[in-house]
Design a protein around this motif. Sequence first.
Motif, PDB file in Angstrom:
ATOM      1  N   HIS A 195      38.228  47.270  33.152  1.00  0.00           N
ATOM      2  CA  HIS A 195      37.745  47.494  34.516  1.00  0.00           C
ATOM      3  C   HIS A 195      38.911  48.002  35.364  1.00  0.00           C
ATOM      4  O   HIS A 195      39.709  47.212  35.882  1.00  0.00           O
ATOM      5  CB  HIS A 195      37.191  46.200  35.115  1.00  0.00           C
ATOM      6  CG  HIS A 195      35.893  45.770  34.522  1.00  0.00           C
ATOM      7  ND1 HIS A 195      34.666  46.082  35.087  1.00  0.00           N
ATOM      8  CD2 HIS A 195      35.607  45.048  33.403  1.00  0.00           C
ATOM      9  CE1 HIS A 195      33.689  45.572  34.354  1.00  0.00           C
ATOM     10  NE2 HIS A 195      34.236  44.939  33.325  1.00  0.00           N
ATOM     11  N   ALA A 196      39.017  49.320  35.505  1.00  0.00           N
ATOM     12  CA  ALA A 196      40.123  49.890  36.284  1.00  0.00           C
ATOM     13  C   ALA A 196      40.101  49.395  37.721  1.00  0.00           C
ATOM     14  O   ALA A 196      41.150  49.176  38.335  1.00  0.00           O
ATOM     15  CB  ALA A 196      40.043  51.419  36.256  1.00  0.00           C
ATOM     16  N   SER A 197      38.918  49.190  38.261  1.00  0.00           N
ATOM     17  CA  SER A 197      38.782  48.792  39.661  1.00  0.00           C
ATOM     18  C   SER A 197      39.224  47.358  39.918  1.00  0.00           C
ATOM     19  O   SER A 197      39.422  46.961  41.066  1.00  0.00           O
ATOM     20  CB  SER A 197      37.319  48.952  40.097  1.00  0.00           C
ATOM     21  OG  SER A 197      36.452  48.252  39.206  1.00  0.00           O
ATOM     22  N   GLN A 198      39.398  46.551  38.873  1.00  0.00           N
ATOM     23  CA  GLN A 198      39.778  45.150  39.042  1.00  0.00           C
ATOM     24  C   GLN A 198      41.268  44.899  38.831  1.00  0.00           C
ATOM     25  O   GLN A 198      41.727  43.759  38.860  1.00  0.00           O
ATOM     26  CB  GLN A 198      38.981  44.261  38.072  1.00  0.00           C
ATOM     27  CG  GLN A 198      37.488  44.255  38.329  1.00  0.00           C
ATOM     28  CD  GLN A 198      36.747  43.349  37.360  1.00  0.00           C
ATOM     29  OE1 GLN A 198      37.293  42.378  36.850  1.00  0.00           O
ATOM     30  NE2 GLN A 198      35.477  43.671  37.103  1.00  0.00           N
ATOM     31  N   TYR A 199      42.039  45.962  38.667  1.00  0.00           N
ATOM     32  CA  TYR A 199      43.456  45.786  38.359  1.00  0.00           C
ATOM     33  C   TYR A 199      44.200  44.940  39.398  1.00  0.00           C
ATOM     34  O   TYR A 199      45.029  44.099  39.015  1.00  0.00           O
ATOM     35  CB  TYR A 199      44.126  47.156  38.218  1.00  0.00           C
ATOM     36  CG  TYR A 199      45.578  47.072  37.827  1.00  0.00           C
ATOM     37  CD1 TYR A 199      45.957  46.634  36.558  1.00  0.00           C
ATOM     38  CD2 TYR A 199      46.582  47.423  38.718  1.00  0.00           C
ATOM     39  CE1 TYR A 199      47.284  46.541  36.195  1.00  0.00           C
ATOM     40  CE2 TYR A 199      47.920  47.330  38.367  1.00  0.00           C
ATOM     41  CZ  TYR A 199      48.260  46.897  37.104  1.00  0.00           C
ATOM     42  OH  TYR A 199      49.577  46.794  36.747  1.00  0.00           O
ATOM     43  N   PRO A 200      43.956  45.089  40.699  1.00  0.00           N
ATOM     44  CA  PRO A 200      44.684  44.234  41.652  1.00  0.00           C
ATOM     45  C   PRO A 200      44.370  42.752  41.510  1.00  0.00           C
ATOM     46  O   PRO A 200      45.121  41.911  42.017  1.00  0.00           O
ATOM     47  CB  PRO A 200      44.213  44.759  43.019  1.00  0.00           C
ATOM     48  CG  PRO A 200      43.773  46.157  42.763  1.00  0.00           C
ATOM     49  CD  PRO A 200      43.169  46.114  41.391  1.00  0.00           C
ATOM     50  N   ASN A 201      43.280  42.412  40.831  1.00  0.00           N
ATOM     51  CA  ASN A 201      42.893  41.006  40.683  1.00  0.00           C
ATOM     52  C   ASN A 201      43.364  40.386  39.374  1.00  0.00           C
ATOM     53  O   ASN A 201      42.947  39.270  39.035  1.00  0.00           O
ATOM     54  CB  ASN A 201      41.367  40.868  40.764  1.00  0.00           C
ATOM     55  CG  ASN A 201      40.867  40.927  42.192  1.00  0.00           C
ATOM     56  OD1 ASN A 201      41.655  40.983  43.130  1.00  0.00           O
ATOM     57  ND2 ASN A 201      39.555  40.931  42.360  1.00  0.00           N
ATOM     58  N   VAL A 202      44.212  41.087  38.651  1.00  0.00           N
ATOM     59  CA  VAL A 202      44.710  40.539  37.392  1.00  0.00           C
ATOM     60  C   VAL A 202      45.401  39.201  37.660  1.00  0.00           C
ATOM     61  O   VAL A 202      46.261  39.085  38.531  1.00  0.00           O
ATOM     62  CB  VAL A 202      45.694  41.518  36.722  1.00  0.00           C
ATOM     63  CG1 VAL A 202      46.411  40.842  35.559  1.00  0.00           C
ATOM     64  CG2 VAL A 202      44.969  42.755  36.241  1.00  0.00           C
ATOM     65  N   GLY A 203      44.991  38.180  36.927  1.00  0.00           N
ATOM     66  CA  GLY A 203      45.592  36.863  37.066  1.00  0.00           C
ATOM     67  C   GLY A 203      44.920  35.971  38.086  1.00  0.00           C
ATOM     68  O   GLY A 203      45.274  34.804  38.221  1.00  0.00           O
ATOM     69  N   ILE A 204      43.938  36.512  38.826  1.00  0.00           N
ATOM     70  CA  ILE A 204      43.237  35.708  39.829  1.00  0.00           C
ATOM     71  C   ILE A 204      41.949  35.164  39.215  1.00  0.00           C
ATOM     72  O   ILE A 204      41.116  35.911  38.739  1.00  0.00           O
ATOM     73  CB  ILE A 204      42.892  36.553  41.075  1.00  0.00           C
ATOM     74  CG1 ILE A 204      44.171  37.038  41.756  1.00  0.00           C
ATOM     75  CG2 ILE A 204      42.049  35.750  42.051  1.00  0.00           C
ATOM     76  CD1 ILE A 204      43.896  37.956  42.931  1.00  0.00           C
ATOM     77  N   PHE A 205      41.780  33.899  39.207  1.00  0.00           N
ATOM     78  CA  PHE A 205      40.506  33.312  38.792  1.00  0.00           C
ATOM     79  C   PHE A 205      40.282  31.984  39.507  1.00  0.00           C
ATOM     80  O   PHE A 205      39.342  31.846  40.274  1.00  0.00           O
ATOM     81  CB  PHE A 205      40.437  33.101  37.275  1.00  0.00           C
ATOM     82  CG  PHE A 205      39.093  32.605  36.818  1.00  0.00           C
ATOM     83  CD1 PHE A 205      38.028  33.482  36.709  1.00  0.00           C
ATOM     84  CD2 PHE A 205      38.877  31.267  36.526  1.00  0.00           C
ATOM     85  CE1 PHE A 205      36.771  33.043  36.306  1.00  0.00           C
ATOM     86  CE2 PHE A 205      37.630  30.819  36.117  1.00  0.00           C
ATOM     87  CZ  PHE A 205      36.576  31.709  36.016  1.00  0.00           C
ATOM     88  N   GLY A 206      41.173  31.039  39.294  1.00  0.00           N
ATOM     89  CA  GLY A 206      40.982  29.744  39.931  1.00  0.00           C
ATOM     90  C   GLY A 206      39.985  28.889  39.171  1.00  0.00           C
ATOM     91  O   GLY A 206      39.623  29.171  38.030  1.00  0.00           O
ATOM     92  N   ASN A 207      39.507  27.843  39.815  1.00  0.00           N
ATOM     93  CA  ASN A 207      38.603  26.892  39.187  1.00  0.00           C
ATOM     94  C   ASN A 207      37.176  27.176  39.650  1.00  0.00           C
ATOM     95  O   ASN A 207      36.637  26.525  40.536  1.00  0.00           O
ATOM     96  CB  ASN A 207      39.021  25.460  39.559  1.00  0.00           C
ATOM     97  CG  ASN A 207      38.213  24.419  38.799  1.00  0.00           C
ATOM     98  OD1 ASN A 207      37.637  24.725  37.757  1.00  0.00           O
ATOM     99  ND2 ASN A 207      38.182  23.202  39.325  1.00  0.00           N
TER     100      ASN A 207
END
Length: 290
Positions: free
Chosen positions: A85-97
Amino acid sequence: MQIRNKLFLGSFVHSKTLDELDYLHDTAVCVDRTGTIVAVERDCDEPKARDAVFPRLGWGEDDVEVVRAREGQFFFPGFIDTHLHASQYPNVGIFGNSTLLDWLNTYTFPLEASLSDLTKARQVYTRVIRKTLSHGTTCAAYYATISVPSTNLLADLCLAAGQRALIGRVCMDSDLSPSYYRDPSPPPPSRPQQSIAHIHRIDPTASLLRPVVTPRFAPSCSLPLMRSSLPWPTTTTSPSKPTSRKTAPSSTSSRPSSPALTGAKDPPTRACTTPWGFSHRARFSRMRCI
């Protein structure tokens, strides 16, 4: 700038099977202007290549670019990322609980929607293309966004960077996605066709790019969208229209309304299918031995 034939010199490592590596030391690999490997010569240095291999290939000495692996380096085939998902690159590592669908609504959908701003989209896509290439990914199957201009921009940037890519405008119209970021139901057929036409226009021979029919995942797509609004491949269009799909993004996702259309089963399964259809071309990366 005219594309030249290339001579690669050094050590090469590639996988012959899933559990067998082949090491080629002191080897010359010749790649012609189209990017096709035309000769592999073991125990071959540059003088031997010029004396014996170039004449056999009909290459002039002044029309060849020589690429040498430095001390401690070796060549290996470029990696292929079959789902990115090229559009999600800035969110790499973001998930949380949180659950996947909560994560999509909180982080992913707002980010993807913001990439309708082409200035921002250019920054994000340029970063992900540079990063993947720097790590040896020479071919990727990219999800873009629901925006046609944003999807077309991703194709433009991949072509300019020389990265082989399958690129799809994301299609989704169910209430699993927010009202501000979904297709009308059913979407006009012209919307997915616009990105397909753009990719065919900028790379008519499919030397690097292929358009991909890209439903986001089965529960996010209505039956009318899946059945009639997407330009699915047929016996006459395939492989010019490969398909990328996820049956379900997680075990908590809803079951698709029509398993016959998606191949989804109960319980939901994960799947991504991407018929590549590319001819065998050379895409090498270099790695330093540690």
